[in-house]
Write a protein that holds these residues in place. Structure first.
Motif, PDB file in Angstrom:
ATOM      1  N   TYR A 153      51.697  58.904  29.171  1.00  0.00           N
ATOM      2  CA  TYR A 153      51.591  59.963  30.179  1.00  0.00           C
ATOM      3  C   TYR A 153      52.336  61.219  29.740  1.00  0.00           C
ATOM      4  N   GLU A 154      53.447  61.022  29.071  1.00  0.00           N
ATOM      5  CA  GLU A 154      54.323  62.145  28.709  1.00  0.00           C
ATOM      6  C   GLU A 154      53.964  62.774  27.362  1.00  0.00           C
ATOM      7  N   THR A 155      53.010  62.178  26.652  1.00  0.00           N
ATOM      8  CA  THR A 155      52.655  62.647  25.312  1.00  0.00           C
ATOM      9  C   THR A 155      51.442  63.563  25.371  1.00  0.00           C
ATOM     10  N   GLU A 156      51.499  64.654  24.653  1.00  0.00           N
ATOM     11  CA  GLU A 156      50.339  65.547  24.561  1.00  0.00           C
ATOM     12  C   GLU A 156      49.413  65.025  23.471  1.00  0.00           C
ATOM     13  N   GLY A 157      48.148  64.785  23.840  1.00  0.00           N
ATOM     14  CA  GLY A 157      47.191  64.223  22.905  1.00  0.00           C
ATOM     15  C   GLY A 157      47.057  62.721  23.086  1.00  0.00           C
ATOM     16  N   PRO A 158      46.162  62.097  22.323  1.00  0.00           N
ATOM     17  CA  PRO A 158      45.869  60.679  22.508  1.00  0.00           C
ATOM     18  C   PRO A 158      46.972  59.748  22.004  1.00  0.00           C
ATOM     19  N   VAL A 159      47.102  58.617  22.714  1.00  0.00           N
ATOM     20  CA  VAL A 159      48.060  57.572  22.361  1.00  0.00           C
ATOM     21  C   VAL A 159      47.312  56.237  22.354  1.00  0.00           C
ATOM     22  N   LEU A 160      47.481  55.462  21.300  1.00  0.00           N
ATOM     23  CA  LEU A 160      46.860  54.141  21.196  1.00  0.00           C
ATOM     24  C   LEU A 160      47.935  53.071  21.347  1.00  0.00           C
ATOM     25  N   ILE A 161      47.660  52.057  22.196  1.00  0.00           N
ATOM     26  CA  ILE A 161      48.612  50.961  22.415  1.00  0.00           C
ATOM     27  C   ILE A 161      47.929  49.650  22.047  1.00  0.00           C
ATOM     28  N   ASP A 162      48.481  48.987  21.046  1.00  0.00           N
ATOM     29  CA  ASP A 162      47.961  47.704  20.564  1.00  0.00           C
ATOM     30  C   ASP A 162      48.640  46.578  21.350  1.00  0.00           C
ATOM     31  N   ILE A 163      47.815  45.748  22.051  1.00  0.00           N
ATOM     32  CA  ILE A 163      48.348  44.705  22.930  1.00  0.00           C
ATOM     33  C   ILE A 163      47.829  43.344  22.471  1.00  0.00           C
ATOM     34  N   PRO A 164      48.660  42.486  21.900  1.00  0.00           N
ATOM     35  CA  PRO A 164      48.198  41.138  21.587  1.00  0.00           C
ATOM     36  C   PRO A 164      47.908  40.387  22.885  1.00  0.00           C
ATOM     37  N   VAL A 165      46.723  39.763  22.982  1.00  0.00           N
ATOM     38  CA  VAL A 165      46.290  39.173  24.248  1.00  0.00           C
ATOM     39  C   VAL A 165      46.061  37.677  24.104  1.00  0.00           C
ATOM     40  N   ASN A 166      46.429  36.959  25.137  1.00  0.00           N
ATOM     41  CA  ASN A 166      46.264  35.512  25.202  1.00  0.00           C
ATOM     42  C   ASN A 166      45.075  35.189  26.103  1.00  0.00           C
ATOM     43  N   TYR A 167      43.960  34.781  25.495  1.00  0.00           N
ATOM     44  CA  TYR A 167      42.741  34.505  26.252  1.00  0.00           C
ATOM     45  C   TYR A 167      42.539  33.001  26.514  1.00  0.00           C
ATOM     46  N   GLU A 168      43.623  32.218  26.487  1.00  0.00           N
ATOM     47  CA  GLU A 168      43.474  30.777  26.660  1.00  0.00           C
ATOM     48  C   GLU A 168      42.829  30.397  27.985  1.00  0.00           C
ATOM     49  N   ASP A 169      42.994  31.230  29.003  1.00  0.00           N
ATOM     50  CA  ASP A 169      42.486  30.894  30.331  1.00  0.00           C
ATOM     51  C   ASP A 169      41.060  31.392  30.574  1.00  0.00           C
ATOM     52  N   ASN A 170      40.404  31.905  29.543  1.00  0.00           N
ATOM     53  CA  ASN A 170      39.047  32.396  29.752  1.00  0.00           C
ATOM     54  C   ASN A 170      38.095  31.305  30.230  1.00  0.00           C
ATOM     55  N   GLU A 171      38.228  30.118  29.660  1.00  0.00           N
ATOM     56  CA  GLU A 171      37.338  29.051  30.099  1.00  0.00           C
ATOM     57  C   GLU A 171      37.659  28.633  31.524  1.00  0.00           C
ATOM     58  N   GLU A 172      38.923  28.699  31.887  1.00  0.00           N
ATOM     59  CA  GLU A 172      39.275  28.438  33.283  1.00  0.00           C
ATOM     60  C   GLU A 172      38.704  29.528  34.186  1.00  0.00           C
ATOM     61  N   LEU A 173      38.645  30.736  33.660  1.00  0.00           N
ATOM     62  CA  LEU A 173      38.020  31.834  34.408  1.00  0.00           C
ATOM     63  C   LEU A 173      36.619  31.454  34.849  1.00  0.00           C
ATOM     64  N   SER A 174      35.964  30.623  34.060  1.00  0.00           N
ATOM     65  CA  SER A 174      34.581  30.247  34.330  1.00  0.00           C
ATOM     66  C   SER A 174      34.440  28.819  34.841  1.00  0.00           C
ATOM     67  N   SER A 175      35.536  28.095  34.970  1.00  0.00           N
ATOM     68  CA  SER A 175      35.431  26.661  35.249  1.00  0.00           C
ATOM     69  C   SER A 175      34.945  26.359  36.648  1.00  0.00           C
ATOM     70  N   THR A 176      35.117  27.288  37.584  1.00  0.00           N
ATOM     71  CA  THR A 176      34.666  27.036  38.947  1.00  0.00           C
ATOM     72  C   THR A 176      33.285  27.620  39.209  1.00  0.00           C
ATOM     73  N   MET A 177      32.586  28.001  38.160  1.00  0.00           N
ATOM     74  CA  MET A 177      31.276  28.605  38.335  1.00  0.00           C
ATOM     75  C   MET A 177      30.283  27.618  38.913  1.00  0.00           C
ATOM     76  N   LEU A 178      29.365  28.138  39.700  1.00  0.00           N
ATOM     77  CA  LEU A 178      28.230  27.334  40.124  1.00  0.00           C
ATOM     78  C   LEU A 178      27.356  27.054  38.907  1.00  0.00           C
ATOM     79  N   PRO A 179      26.532  26.027  38.942  1.00  0.00           N
ATOM     80  CA  PRO A 179      25.842  25.584  37.724  1.00  0.00           C
ATOM     81  C   PRO A 179      24.741  26.507  37.233  1.00  0.00           C
TER      82      PRO A 179
END
Length: 554
Positions: free
Chosen positions: A524-550
Motif C-alpha cells: 500500500y505504501e509503495t509507489e508502483g507494483p509489488v509482488l508477494i510470493d506466498i508458499p501455499v498449503n493445499y492439503e485441504d483441497n480434497e476436503e474442500l470437495s469431500s462434501t460434494m453431492l455426487p
C-alpha cells in the motif's frame, strides 16, 4: 507539424474519441502501424502490451469495470490470432470489447502471402461481431455498429479487420458522433403485479444475482429491494459484491463450480428463485435446479436460454434496475418475516458446520484460509481484487467477502488462466486512487506475468499475490478425485522475488500471516507494483470437495 490530409486512421481515432475511449491496448506491426503513427498526433492513451492476448484481456477489464468497450489494436496474422482467447473470454463473460486487427492489402486477400488470414472468419466464433472493412469511407459506420453490438443485450467482443491499404487511405467521411445505447423499457404493470403475487405466495423465495446484476444501477436497485422485502440472496461469482455490509445477514454465499455450498442448499430448498441478470455460463441451472421442482422468474436484459432445468414461469425482459425499482415501490410489506429469517440462519449454520474446513497450519507455509483471513483484515472495501484461475480461485470465491460490485473479479465463464494481472492493470488505470490487488497461482501468473513490465512502465499501484505450490493444483486435486493420481501438473520452481526485481518491481516473500499482512501494508505504501510470493498449503483441497453431492465433478 504540417497539415495532412484526413485519412481512415484519423477516422478511426476520431470515432474512438467520440465514444469516450480513454485507453488503447495493443502491439504495432507493419499492417497496422499507420494507425499507431496517427495515434502519436493525439487520441486515447496507448498502452503497449507484451502480448496480444493480454491486450485483449486488459480491454476486457476496462469493459467489465466501466461498462464501456475496452479497445485493443493489433497487427495482422498472429497478432490477430493471439486475440482469440481474450475476445472469447470477454464474449462468454459479458464484457464489452472493441478489437481492431491489421490485414494485408486488399489485392493480396485472395492469394497466399505474408500474414494473409481470413481474420473475420477466424474470430467469428469468439465475438458477437466480426467483419472486415473493404471501403475506407465506411470505417466509422462499421465501428459504430460494432460498438453498439458489443454493448447491447449480453455484452461481448466485436472485431474489425482493416486491410493495410484501407487504414492509410484518404477519406471524405467524418467520424460518427457518440453511439447512444438504446434505452430499454420496463414490463407492464400487470406483469409486475403477477411477479409480486408469485413472490407473496411462495413459501421460500430466493434471489439469485448474476453477471448482469452487478453494475451500479442494478446493484442499487437490488439492495433497495432486499432491504424492503428481507429476501435472501445468493450471488454467482460475477455477481460478487451486490450485497453490501449493511445487508450481510441477507447474504447466503456464492455458487459456482461445486454444488456443496450454503447457497446451493438455499436454492435447493427454495420453491421460487428470482434470477436477476443470470447467465447459465456462470453456473448451469442443472447445478441448482437438478430436482426440477423450483419455479423460476427471470429478470434480465436478454431472454433466458431454455433448457430442461431453466424454464421460467415468467420473464421480465428490459431495464433490470428499472424493473426492480418498480417492484420495490409496489411492495407494502416484507416477503420474509423474522421467524423465516431465524430459520434461514439455522440453515446457514447447519450447512456451514457440514462444509467447514479448519486450516491445517504448517510452519513456513500458509493455508488458503490463513491467506484469506489476512487479506480480509488488511484490504479495504474499495480495493479491487482480480482473481486468476486455480485452486485459490475456489477458496476466494467461497470465503472472501466483497461489498462493492465489480471489485472482486473472476473469470467464471471460460476460467481463463492469466486474466488477473491484465485486469489489475485496467483497474489501476480507471480506479487510480484506490489499491489494486491481483491474485494468481504460480501456474496462471506466468501466462501473463510479462505484463509486470507494463505495470512498472506505467507506475501502477498493484499488489500481485502469488499462491505458490509448484503445480497446476486445481487440475491436480480434481484428477486425484477421479483417478486417484495426477498427471501433467508439475513444473519447475521460479524465484518470483528476483523475477519481480528484474522488471523493476519490488519483490517480497512471506512465510506466515504476520509477514503477509506486513507485506500487503508495505505494498500500500509503495509507489508502483509489488509482488508477494506466498508458499501455499493445499492439503485441504480434497476436503474442500469431500462434501460434494455426487453430480458435481467438473
Amino acid at each position: 507539424m504540417a497539415d495532412k490530409n484526413y485519412t481512415a486512421s484519423d477516422l478511426v481515432i476520431d470515432t474512438l474519441k467520440n465514444n469516450g475511449v480513454e485507453y488503447i491496448f495493443g502491439i504495432p506491426g507493419a499492417k497496422i502501424d499507420y494507425l499507431f503513427n496517427s495515434l502519436k498526433d493525439g487520441g486515447p492513451e496507448l498502452i503497449v502490451a507484451r502480448h496480444e492476448q493480454n491486450a485483449a484481456m486488459m480491454a476486457q477489464g476496462i469493459g467489465r469495470l466501466t461498462g464501456q468497450p475496452g479497445v485493443a489494436i493489433v497487427t495482422s496474422g498472429p497478432g490477430v490470432s493471439n486475440l482469440t482467447t481474450g475476445l472469447l473470454t470477454a464474449t462468454s463473460e459479458g464484457d464489452p470489447v472493441l478489437a481492431i486487427g491489421g490485414q494485408v492489402k486488399r489485392q493480396d486477400l485472395l492469394r497466399l502471402t505474408h500474414q494473409s488470414v481470413d481474420n473475420a472468419s477466424l474470430l467469428k466464433s469468439s465475438t458477437k461481431y466480426s467483419e472486415e472493412v473493404q471501403d475506407p469511407e465506411s470505417l466509422s459506420e462499421v465501428m459504430t455498429n460494432a460498438i453498439r453490438t458489443a454493448t447491447v443485450g449480453k455484452n461481448g467482443a466485436s472485431f474489425i479487420s482493416v486491410p493495410q491499404d484501407v487504414i492509410s487511405s484518404e477519406v471524405e467521411s467524418r467520424a460518427i458522433s457518440l453511439s447512444q445505447k438504446p434505452n430499454l423499457g420496463v414490463p407492464s404493470e400487470n406483469d409486475i403485479n403477477e411477479v409480486i403475487e408469485a413472490i407473496e405466495n411462495a413459501k421460500f423465495p430466493v434471489l439469485l444475482t448474476g453477471m448482469r446484476s452487478s453494475s451500479h444501477n442494478e446493484t442499487q436497485a437490488i439492495r433497495k429491494l432486499v432491504e424492503k422485502t428481507n429476501l435472501p440472496v445468493v450471488e454467482t461469482f460475477q455477481g460478487a459484491g451486490v450485497i453490501s455490509r449493511e445487508l450481510e445477514n441477507h447474504f447466503f454465499g456464492r455458487v459456482g463450480l461445486f454444488r456443496n455450498q450454503v447457497g446451493d442448499e438455499l436454492l435447493r430448498k427454495s420453491d421460487l428463485v428470482l434470477t436477476i441478470g443470470y447467465d447459465p455460463i456462470e453456473y448451469e441451472a442443472s447445478n441448482w435446479n437438478k430436482e426440477l421442482d423450483t419455479k423460476i422468474i427471470n429478470i434480465d436484459e436478454v431472454q433466458a436460454e431454455i433448457s430442461n432445468h431453466m424454464q421460467p414461469v415468467k420473464e421480465l425482459i428490459g431495464n433490470i434496475a428499472g424493473t426492480i425499482d418498480i417492484i420495490s415501490d409496489k411492495v407494502n410489506a416484507p416477503f420474509i418475516n423474522s421467524s423465516d429469517l431465524d430459520e434461514l440462519e439455522k440453515l446457514r449454520a447447519t450447512t456451514l458446520e457440514k462444509t467447514a474446513i479448519k486450516p491445517t497450519h504448517k510452519d513456513g507455509i500458509l493455508h488458503p484460509l490463513e491467506i484469506i483471513d489476512s487479506m480480509q483484515k488488511v484490504l479495504t472495501d474499495d480495493t479491487t481484487v482480480s482473481v486468476d484461475v486455480g485452486s485459490h480461485y475456489i477458496w476466494l470465491a467461497r470465503k472472501f467477502r466483497s461489498y462493492n460490485p465489480r471489485h472482486l473479479l473472476f473469470s467464471n465463464g471460460m476460467q481463463t488462466l492469466g486474466v488477473a494481472l491484465p485486469w489489475a492493470i485496467s483497474a489501476a488505470l480507471v480506479r487510480p486512487n484506490t489499491q489494486i490487488v491481483s491474485v494468481s497461482g504460480d501456474g496462471g501468473f506466468l501466462f501473463s506475468g510479462q505484463e509486470l513490465e507494463t505495470a512498472v512502465r506505467k507506475n501502477l499501484n498493484i499488489i500481485q499475490l502469488i499462491w505458490n505450490d509448484g503445480k497446476y493444483n486445481m487440475v491436480e486435486f480434481q484428477e486425484k478425485m477421479k483417478y486417484q493420481r495426477s498427471a501433467g501438473v508439475d513444473f519447475g520452481a521460479v524465484d518470483y522475488v528476483k523475477y519481480a526485481e528484474s522488471f523493476g518491481a519490488k519483490g517480497l516473500r512471506v512465510t506466515n500471516q504476520q509477514e503477509l499482512e506486513a507485506a500487503i501494508k508495505e505494498g500500500y505504501e509503495t509507489e508502483g507494483p509489488v509482488l508477494i510470493d506466498i508458499p501455499v498449503n493445499y492439503e485441504d483441497n480434497e476436503e474442500l470437495s469431500s462434501t460434494m453431492l455426487p453430480d458435481v465433478l467438473n
